[in-house]
Design an enzyme around this catalytic site. Structure first.
Site, mmCIF file in Angstrom:
data_model
loop_
_atom_site.group_PDB
_atom_site.id
_atom_site.type_symbol
_atom_site.label_atom_id
_atom_site.label_comp_id
_atom_site.label_asym_id
_atom_site.label_seq_id
_atom_site.Cartn_x
_atom_site.Cartn_y
_atom_site.Cartn_z
ATOM 1 C CB THR A 189 3.456 14.435 1.747
ATOM 2 O OG1 THR A 189 3.972 13.769 2.907
ATOM 3 C CG2 THR A 189 4.541 14.549 0.703
ATOM 4 C CD GLU A 334 5.300 13.479 -2.685
ATOM 5 O OE1 GLU A 334 4.335 14.150 -3.133
ATOM 6 O OE2 GLU A 334 5.167 12.601 -1.824
ATOM 7 C CE LYS A 439 -4.174 -7.929 -5.815
ATOM 8 N NZ LYS A 439 -2.961 -8.519 -5.364
ATOM 9 C CD1 TRP A 444 -5.604 -5.047 -7.947
ATOM 10 C CD2 TRP A 444 -4.402 -3.749 -9.335
ATOM 11 N NE1 TRP A 444 -4.312 -5.046 -7.499
ATOM 12 C CE2 TRP A 444 -3.546 -4.269 -8.319
ATOM 13 C CE3 TRP A 444 -3.870 -2.910 -10.297
ATOM 14 C CZ2 TRP A 444 -2.195 -3.954 -8.266
ATOM 15 C CZ3 TRP A 444 -2.529 -2.605 -10.242
ATOM 16 C CH2 TRP A 444 -1.696 -3.120 -9.242
#
Ligand code: ADP
Length: 555
Positions: A189, A334, A439, A444
């Site tokens: 990754t 992944e 935030k 959000w």
């Protein structure tokens, strides 16, 4: 009761044999329009056998790692075919990783052999002293400069031209039987948080992923197609395109290292691919190139775009100006990487299709997803309730290579780190990566939705939104905007434009007008670099002071 079915291992060599035996006449075209090379699948398969023989002679045994530091070309495909089929493990390296990260992943994976493009030799040279596992380096003459690369290299170990070593062998290497659950390939990754982590694909996961990729609900590949993988072969296996094309007999057009918009457009006009895949920044660059040059993209029937949110306006402009369908896809290193593709459902007609196409994608068969709240409880699949997306399936990693990461897994599910919703039709929406969430006043703000809205303004070429600290609201969005060539902006107008498109308290009060958004090694917007540039004062920010009264306090 047992079934009567044969129990055949699902192996990469079965894909290799099929492509070579059934589609031997399909082509692999490599290079740019100045110098194109063409080989048939049958010839490439023979080269793969020679490569396997050469690697075996160099001491490669089952399970050994063979790394590549290469762009998309025929030799890289040969390694895709040969290395797993001989029972070794293909480790695709990203040449744009920082030196420290590249050395870390090579050392961590214990790469034994490196296949490297002559043009990337300086990249390897810069880390070679930090990597002690590599025994042999094979240099691919991608641009005709193999000799200088070898002569000029500071690495004093075994170094030889790929072509010479491979051509010295005979074809006919017989692929061994391998356990379908054994390692076939690996990819790290990007390591945006901490060190990169290794994902190890099995033969079984690659074969099942390949079948899924070929399906009509996915890329629908046949031998009538010509596939142009612009997405690098080190970025999550080029999204499965090389194996899927090989299995279906779709000819492959490999662009090599020249990936700027002009070179890609020339290649498309000349080689007429029908299917292509790349991150949104690539297609946005092509759109911008097309504003000042005549381009011919008419051969493309399907463009797969993902890796980050695909702005709706990008898809709409491709549709309207070129008649090309961009389909958004969601996935991760992944997840091999295909998880979801945003083909609109049969019930959607006309304009309504855009609502579906703007989502991250619809789950493909083989991948299950759920949304969980902060306490790990599954929330309703209603398309409204936001939480972290978790996935599972036979081509989704269940751990990281030699890196215990219990926080990334939850009861047999992978925690994606993506925040979003899932609906009853299996469509995912992504509002943010958890590390990019903004935030504000306890609520959000979705940077993805905000970017989509700002991109809808005709004068905006690119935008990335990041959260910046705010004394009153904790965080507020900063919109970093790149204007289209020759356009200037009236900030009040831009804010008015947004007023009807997003909630008023989302509208950024901080704006920066920049030359270009920094990009990661795989071409995505690099928000980490933007945040660092903001923190160091390198970005000039225009702040609208009247804002706080407009922002609603949230619980
Ligand atoms: P990197 O960390 O280099 O970006 P990956 O390519 O594995 O490596 O990134 C996977 C991530 O990319 C996903 O977790 C998600 O955050 C993002 N992503 C992929 N496709 C989409 C999409 N269609 N919309 C929004 N985000 C996406």
């Amino acid at each position: 009761m047992q079934s009567t079915m044969m129990d055949c291992d699902l192996t990469v060599s079965s894909i290799v044999r099929h492509g070579a035996g059934v589609h031997g006449g399909s082509l692999v075209v490599t290079g740019d329009v100045r110098a194109l090379r063409r080989s048939s699948f049958a010839d490439v398969a023979l080269r793969a056998e020679r490569l396997a023989a050469a690697l075996a002679r160099l001491g490669v045994r089952p399970g050994d790692r063979v790394a590549t530091l290469s762009s998309n070309h025929q030799e890289h495909l040969e390694a895709y075919l040969a290395v797993p089929s001989m029972g070794a493990v293909l480790h695709t390296l990203n040449p744009r990783l920082s030196g420290g990260q590249l050395a870390f992943v090579m050392q961590h994976a214990e790469d034994k052999i490196l296949i490297v493009d002559a043009g990337y030799m300086p990249v390897f040279d810069s880390v070679a002293s930090l990597v002690d596992s590599v025994e042999h380096v094979l240099v691919v003459d991608a641009d005709g400069d193999v000799v200088q690369s070898i002569d000029g290299s500071s690495w004093k170990g075994s170094l030889a031209p790929y072509a010479r070593v491979v051509d010295a062998e005979r074809p006919g290497f017989s692929w061994p039987d391998v356990d379908e659950r054994s390692a076939a390939a690996m990819c790290y990754t990007s390591g945006t948080t901490g060190d990169p982590k290794g994902v190890v694909y099995s033969h079984r996961s690659i074969v099942l992923h390949t079948y899924a990729a070929c399906a009509a609900s996915c890329f629908a590949l046949t031998d009538h197609d010509r596939v142009l993988p612009i997405v690098p072969m080190f970025h999550a296996n080029a999204w499965g395109l090389p194996y899927a094309a090989w299995a279906s007999g779709s000819s492959l057009v490999m662009p090599g290292r020249r990936l700027h918009a002009e070179a890609i457009c020339d290649l498309i006009a000349r080689e007429r691919p029908t299917v292509s895949g790349a991150v949104p920044t690539v297609w946005n660059d092509i759109l911008r190139h097309g504003e000042t040059h005549a381009i011919d993209l008419s051969s493309l029937r399907l463009v797969i775009c993902g890796g980050s949110a695909v702005p709706r306006v990008l898809m709409q402009r491709f549709q309207q100006e070129y008649g090309i369908r961009i389909i958004q896809a969601w996935g991760m290193t992944e997840t091999s990487p295909i998880g979801a593709l945003a083909f609109p459902p049969a019930c959607a007609a006309g304009e309504e299709q855009w609502r579906w196409r703007s989502k991250a994608g619809r789950l493909v068969p083989g991948v299950e997803a759920r949304i969980v709240d902060q306490d790990g409880r599954t929330v309703p699949r209603d398309g409204l309730t936001v939480g972290e997306i978790e996935v599972r399936g036979p081509w989704i990693t269940g751990s990281y290579y030699r890196t215990p990461s219990p926080d990334r897994f939850h009861d047999g599910w992978l925690r994606t780190g993506d925040v979003g919703t899932l609906d009853g039709h299996g469509f995912l929406t992504i509002s943010d990566r958890s590390k990019d969430v903004i935030k504000s006043g306890g609520e959000w703000i979705s940077s993805v939705a905000l970017e989509n809205a700002i991109m809808g303004h005709p004068d905006v070429a690119e935008v990335a939104v990041i959260g910046i600290p705010d004394a009153r609201w904790e965080e507020r969005p900063l919109a970093c905007v790149v204007m289209r060539r020759g356009r200037s902006i009236d900030l009040d107008r831009l804010r008015d434009f947004l007023a009807s498109r997003v909630e008023r308290w989302w509208i950024p009060d901080s704006w920066a007008f920049i030359e270009g958004v920094p990009r990661t090694g795989v071409g995505k917007f690099d928000k980490k670099a933007l945040r660092a540039a903001f923190a160091s004062g390198a970005i000039r920010v225009e702040k609208i002071e009247k804002e706080p009264t407009r922002v609603q306090a949230r619980p």
